[in-house]
Design a protein around this motif. Structure first.
Motif, mmCIF file in Angstrom:
data_model
loop_
_atom_site.group_PDB
_atom_site.id
_atom_site.type_symbol
_atom_site.label_atom_id
_atom_site.label_comp_id
_atom_site.label_asym_id
_atom_site.label_seq_id
_atom_site.Cartn_x
_atom_site.Cartn_y
_atom_site.Cartn_z
ATOM 1 N N VAL A 47 0.839 -1.205 0.000
ATOM 2 C CA VAL A 47 0.000 0.000 0.000
ATOM 3 C C VAL A 47 0.868 1.247 0.000
ATOM 4 C CG1 VAL A 47 -1.698 1.335 1.304
ATOM 5 C CG2 VAL A 47 -1.969 -1.124 1.083
ATOM 6 N N TYR A 64 -6.395 1.582 -3.684
ATOM 7 C CA TYR A 64 -5.882 1.634 -2.318
ATOM 8 C C TYR A 64 -4.850 2.739 -2.116
ATOM 9 C CZ TYR A 64 -8.285 -2.790 -1.685
ATOM 10 O OH TYR A 64 -9.239 -3.766 -1.621
ATOM 11 N N TYR A 94 -2.756 0.228 7.681
ATOM 12 C CA TYR A 94 -3.770 -0.010 6.667
ATOM 13 C C TYR A 94 -4.532 -1.309 6.892
ATOM 14 C CZ TYR A 94 -0.359 3.137 4.583
ATOM 15 O OH TYR A 94 0.524 4.154 4.367
ATOM 16 N N LEU A 141 -8.452 -5.124 5.530
ATOM 17 C CA LEU A 141 -8.046 -3.760 5.232
ATOM 18 C C LEU A 141 -8.957 -2.797 5.964
ATOM 19 C CD1 LEU A 141 -7.498 -4.266 1.421
ATOM 20 C CD2 LEU A 141 -5.734 -3.881 3.116
#
Length: 113
Positions: free
Chosen positions: A49, A80, A91, A112
């Motif tokens: 991420v 994302y 995250y 997530l």
């Protein structure tokens, strides 16, 4: 690779398992696994991420080289990355769910945020 857990596997099969689990996490949003595996998946998923938040070609190539499905890698970059742009970490969330029936391994859901 972050972490020092060997997870009872040889290096190549452990890396392949973690790549598959990270891909599945980004594809579905959450997975259920053991706590030790969830902690390893968390470290790699958060790294992906963070790379997705960057806008350079090198970060995109690193994501495409780690995530096994091309459409999931695009999802990390397109969805994302911008979604977590203002967030500086954290995250994923690990929720412990109890013991597995067969071998009493401690299970957890990683999702997530």
């Amino acid at each position: 690779m972050p972490g020092t857990r060997k997870l009872g596997r040889a290096t190549d099969s452990r890396k392949a398992m973690l790549r598959a689990m990270v891909t599945y996490l980004f594809e579905n949003g959450k997975i259920e696994t053991t706590v030790a595996r969830a902690k390893e998946v968390r470290s790699m998923a958060e790294k992906m991420v963070t790379l997705g938040k960057k806008e350079d070609l090198h970060a995109k190539r690193q994501i495409f080289s780690y995530i096994t499905k091309e459409d999931v890698a695009k999802k990390v970059i397109d969805e994302y990355g911008p979604k977590y742009a203002d967030r500086s970490g954290g995250y994923t969330r690990i929720i412990k769910t109890g013991m597995r029936r067969g071998d009493a391994a401690e299970m957890a859901i990683i999702e997530l945020v």
